[in-house]
Scaffold this motif. Sequence first.
Motif, PDB file in Angstrom:
ATOM      1  N   HIS A 712       4.757   0.571  -8.977  1.00  0.00           N
ATOM      2  CA  HIS A 712       3.931  -0.563  -9.038  1.00  0.00           C
ATOM      3  C   HIS A 712       3.870  -1.062 -10.163  1.00  0.00           C
ATOM      4  CE1 HIS A 712       0.254  -3.070  -8.458  1.00  0.00           C
ATOM      5  NE2 HIS A 712       0.939  -3.496  -7.386  1.00  0.00           N
ATOM      6  N   LEU A 713       3.615  -2.393 -10.373  1.00  0.00           N
ATOM      7  CA  LEU A 713       3.472  -3.039 -11.602  1.00  0.00           C
ATOM      8  C   LEU A 713       2.430  -2.474 -12.581  1.00  0.00           C
ATOM      9  CD1 LEU A 713       4.888  -5.147 -13.733  1.00  0.00           C
ATOM     10  CD2 LEU A 713       3.516  -6.864 -12.685  1.00  0.00           C
ATOM     11  N   SER A 714       1.308  -2.102 -11.840  1.00  0.00           N
ATOM     12  CA  SER A 714       0.169  -1.611 -12.263  1.00  0.00           C
ATOM     13  C   SER A 714       0.523  -0.149 -13.147  1.00  0.00           C
ATOM     14  CB  SER A 714      -1.061  -1.414 -11.519  1.00  0.00           C
ATOM     15  OG  SER A 714      -0.674  -0.493 -10.389  1.00  0.00           O
ATOM     16  N   ARG A 715       1.367   0.669 -12.735  1.00  0.00           N
ATOM     17  CA  ARG A 715       1.672   1.641 -12.975  1.00  0.00           C
ATOM     18  C   ARG A 715       0.787   2.976 -12.673  1.00  0.00           C
ATOM     19  NH1 ARG A 715       7.058   0.919 -13.934  1.00  0.00           N
ATOM     20  NH2 ARG A 715       7.588  -0.663 -15.230  1.00  0.00           N
ATOM     21  N   SER A 716      -0.112   2.509 -12.010  1.00  0.00           N
ATOM     22  CA  SER A 716      -1.052   3.460 -11.463  1.00  0.00           C
ATOM     23  C   SER A 716      -1.452   3.442  -9.958  1.00  0.00           C
ATOM     24  CB  SER A 716      -2.516   3.439 -11.973  1.00  0.00           C
ATOM     25  OG  SER A 716      -3.156   1.884 -11.590  1.00  0.00           O
ATOM     26  N   LEU A 717      -1.170   2.483  -9.404  1.00  0.00           N
ATOM     27  CA  LEU A 717      -1.427   2.332  -7.725  1.00  0.00           C
ATOM     28  C   LEU A 717      -0.168   2.924  -7.176  1.00  0.00           C
ATOM     29  CD1 LEU A 717      -2.753  -1.137  -7.481  1.00  0.00           C
ATOM     30  CD2 LEU A 717      -4.123   0.869  -7.348  1.00  0.00           C
ATOM     31  N   GLU A 718       0.011   4.344  -7.030  1.00  0.00           N
ATOM     32  CA  GLU A 718       1.044   4.939  -6.659  1.00  0.00           C
ATOM     33  C   GLU A 718       1.543   4.800  -5.291  1.00  0.00           C
ATOM     34  OE1 GLU A 718       2.543   9.729  -6.372  1.00  0.00           O
ATOM     35  OE2 GLU A 718       1.282   9.043  -8.110  1.00  0.00           O
ATOM     36  N   PRO A 719       0.764   4.502  -4.429  1.00  0.00           N
ATOM     37  CA  PRO A 719       1.158   4.182  -3.002  1.00  0.00           C
ATOM     38  C   PRO A 719       1.604   2.968  -2.733  1.00  0.00           C
ATOM     39  CG  PRO A 719      -1.174   5.193  -2.955  1.00  0.00           C
ATOM     40  CD  PRO A 719      -0.701   4.928  -4.224  1.00  0.00           C
ATOM     41  N   PHE A 720       1.867   2.142  -3.737  1.00  0.00           N
ATOM     42  CA  PHE A 720       2.406   0.697  -3.859  1.00  0.00           C
ATOM     43  C   PHE A 720       3.758   0.745  -4.410  1.00  0.00           C
ATOM     44  CE2 PHE A 720      -1.707  -1.681  -3.971  1.00  0.00           C
ATOM     45  CZ  PHE A 720      -2.150  -1.135  -2.454  1.00  0.00           C
ATOM     46  N   GLY A 721       4.429   2.223  -4.764  1.00  0.00           N
ATOM     47  CA  GLY A 721       5.492   2.185  -5.467  1.00  0.00           C
ATOM     48  C   GLY A 721       6.480   2.827  -4.447  1.00  0.00           C
ATOM     49  N   ARG A 722       7.788   2.837  -4.852  1.00  0.00           N
ATOM     50  CA  ARG A 722       8.889   3.453  -4.014  1.00  0.00           C
ATOM     51  C   ARG A 722       9.485   4.744  -4.683  1.00  0.00           C
ATOM     52  NH1 ARG A 722      11.739   1.110   0.526  1.00  0.00           N
ATOM     53  NH2 ARG A 722      13.360   3.116  -0.050  1.00  0.00           N
ATOM     54  N   TYR A 723       9.560   5.915  -4.256  1.00  0.00           N
ATOM     55  CA  TYR A 723       9.900   7.037  -4.836  1.00  0.00           C
ATOM     56  C   TYR A 723      11.004   7.843  -4.265  1.00  0.00           C
ATOM     57  CZ  TYR A 723       5.693   5.949  -7.188  1.00  0.00           C
ATOM     58  OH  TYR A 723       4.682   5.309  -7.950  1.00  0.00           O
ATOM     59  N   ASN A 724      11.749   8.576  -5.252  1.00  0.00           N
ATOM     60  CA  ASN A 724      13.098   9.623  -4.853  1.00  0.00           C
ATOM     61  C   ASN A 724      13.877   8.515  -3.977  1.00  0.00           C
ATOM     62  OD1 ASN A 724      11.877  11.829  -5.599  1.00  0.00           O
ATOM     63  ND2 ASN A 724      10.545  11.894  -3.950  1.00  0.00           N
ATOM     64  N   ILE A 725      14.505   7.497  -4.755  1.00  0.00           N
ATOM     65  CA  ILE A 725      15.470   6.628  -4.174  1.00  0.00           C
ATOM     66  C   ILE A 725      16.769   7.058  -4.281  1.00  0.00           C
ATOM     67  CG2 ILE A 725      16.406   4.115  -4.314  1.00  0.00           C
ATOM     68  CD1 ILE A 725      13.644   3.385  -5.455  1.00  0.00           C
ATOM     69  N   SER A 726      17.529   7.044  -3.132  1.00  0.00           N
ATOM     70  CA  SER A 726      18.898   7.729  -2.871  1.00  0.00           C
ATOM     71  C   SER A 726      19.870   6.853  -3.363  1.00  0.00           C
ATOM     72  CB  SER A 726      19.122   8.321  -1.574  1.00  0.00           C
ATOM     73  OG  SER A 726      20.341   8.804  -1.145  1.00  0.00           O
TER      74      SER A 726
END
Length: 811
Positions: A712-726
């Motif tokens: 996420h653009l804030s770099r802190s609101l982790e639930p709003f990001g996407r991780y382990n993209i294949s």
Amino acid sequence: MKFLPFLISLLLTAALTYLLTIPNPLGQDVPAIAPLLSPFDGFWQNTKVDNKRTYKNQKLAGLKEEVKIVYDDRLVPHIFAQNELDALFAQGYVTAQHRLWQMDIAVRGAGGTLSEVLGERTIDYDRLQRRRGIKAAAERAAQSWKKSPNVQLLQAYVDGVNAYMSSLSPADYPIEYKLLGYTPEAWSIEKTAIFQKNMALSLNFRYEDLAATNSLQIFGREAFDFLYPETNDKESPVIPRGTIFANDSTELLLNDSSKVLIGELLPYPDLPMVADGIGSNNWAVAGSKTASGNSILCNDPHLQMTLPAIWYEIQMHTPDYNVYGASIPGLPGVIIGFNEHIAWGSTNVGQDVTDWYAIDWVDEAQTRYRFNGKEREVEMVIEVIEVKGSSKVILDTIRYTHFGPIVYRSEDDGYHDLAMHWISLETPNPDEITIFPRINRAKNYAEFDAACASYETPAQNFVFASTDGDVAMNIVGRLPIKREEQGRFVLEGNVLRNEWMGFIPYDQNPKVLNPPRQFVASANQRTTDDTYPYPYNREGFDQYRGRYINRTLDSLSNATVKDMMNLQTSSYSLFAEEALPLMLSNLDQSQLNALQKGLVELLESWDYVFEKEAVAPILFTEWFEDLEEATWDEISAYADSISVLQVRKWRTVDMLENHPLNVFWDITATPERETPEDIVTQAFLSTIQDLEWRLQDKEYTWEAHRKTYIAHLSRSLEPFGRYNISTNGYSLSPNAVSRTAGPSWRMIVEMSETPKGYGVYPGGQSGNPASRFYDSMIDTWANEEYYELSFLKTPEELEEKRLYDQLLKPN
């Protein structure tokens, strides 16, 4: 991210709980709980998205005539307006409708006003941005733009943004405003200027002056020239070799060289720069090389990936033009795209436009300095930084010299008090901001080229193709005239002759139209061969992507759109192709055990493609990194204490291939003199030792090793990001996916009678994490697939892909 509303509520509740139970990395005060949880205005309202109510019709002051907007099944707005000003007004409106907080926080970050909403922990960052001069430069740019007869185009966009903001109630505010506890502010031309400077900060704010000065002092001229050459014989420049360049006179360049600051080391840490991973590919193939006989244009800018995404897809149709492509929230017009006649795209120009000067201070308080044989006073500018939660403001005094601001002061940061001359601090051409609306309505190369003449920063390689059959590459931007190596090192700031000697006239910028090789291409490599009359220093971009793309395009005939997709998503690395065989040939396998020999066989059979399921890419990249560390121990001995240049990867490969007896093949900590075989073998054994336990896990592949994610653009609101993209890819392949950066907008356009476009980006149209369109295109992007772009002539053509209609009426 296809959540049902109750799952979204659960996610937002979890995010809130997370924020309330840890010291917040952003440093903001915890928002008032009652308003945040209010069933009427609180964050629950943000789950009510993706319905017709969201796209209600509006009567708006500022519109001249009705504007019809139809949204397709990816939430792309197709704007049908009766005139250009209304089209840009509607663009501002719909962009704010989906990306308002993104626009706001980007401007705050660039302009140094984060502390107003995030509190005291961002004070240092705000101070740095003010000292870089971004806010002051943006104010000058805005004043210049307002003098343009075309400023009404920008003002229409600004008015559209504000029209949307005026329609909001607190319940409608994006979720980030509620979590951070502040409200939107009106948009302005000044904010667009700050946004434009933020783009420049990402794209042309690279420099190696301090490190180069130290490296020259440490190693001497002969070794420095060997270790850090600015050209590579294998390199394939953006403008093809043999191109004839326009030139009025090079007499100024015959003056004596600029005097560099030498004679002592500069014992300071590295000056901060933009993150790695910034680059791009683009090319255009003439119809004579395609199966259809139509030219094909391709572009994929490589940037740090975020959610909300960098780009916002849009179509704008007026009686005068019909344009489709990727826009940037905060700027008017389509930035990369096509209309009924032309297509265009851009990559970053790899020229150094940020120079540093050592100031000769007269007094300890640094209020006066020596310049050209006289004393001169610095210009003192007081910046006021407001801080949320504090009744006091921060006052910071910035010193401006003839060359620019003192960004890093020794009393604060441990740096020498160097002045910064950055191209993006210069007052721009008044028409600079209207380049993209002008390109959007261009019908041929002459009109495109004329529009490009007003553009200044950050300099770009603009690729062009048309239905007329033309393909071209224009290096567009304001490029300083420098002497040989001027700005490569820290310069003495007490003499006038160390300043730039003006700017290269636009008609003498490098460009090529319809070259004999029947294609044009750029990938941030060197712009020209040595026949270009103006010297310039390069930034630190790689040259492997450019060489591979040119090699591939040169070999193609009867090319198709599918061929272009295959090249754009290719994870083949020319770097690995050239480096690995040399590493293997220098590996002493007599020192290896059975397991290690098995890994060698794996590398020997590898096809140099960085596929996500592969293991060989892990072995290769880690081995090469260990090889670099062992080979250049003479450099790393200094790197912990002062700024020094690192050797480019291509030079390390060249050492293996052509310089086996070079003095740098030696580990200084050992009494004996090592050979390339010794160092390559030692590096391999070290790599296997570090990786052995991980390689026992069958799921430890290139994908797991690299761990690509989009925060996420804030770099802190982790639930709003996407991780382990294949996804496949590697920074030194055309598909330049790294951990946090990559192709941010893939676009391919075949210039048939009605152009056919294909595109995708790693994100979604909506900036609301609760929307199914927040990250809806990431999987398609990761799977290297494309959407066919709905380039409409009428709203009725959308048919089954049509989601919502919206009508904006004059009030």
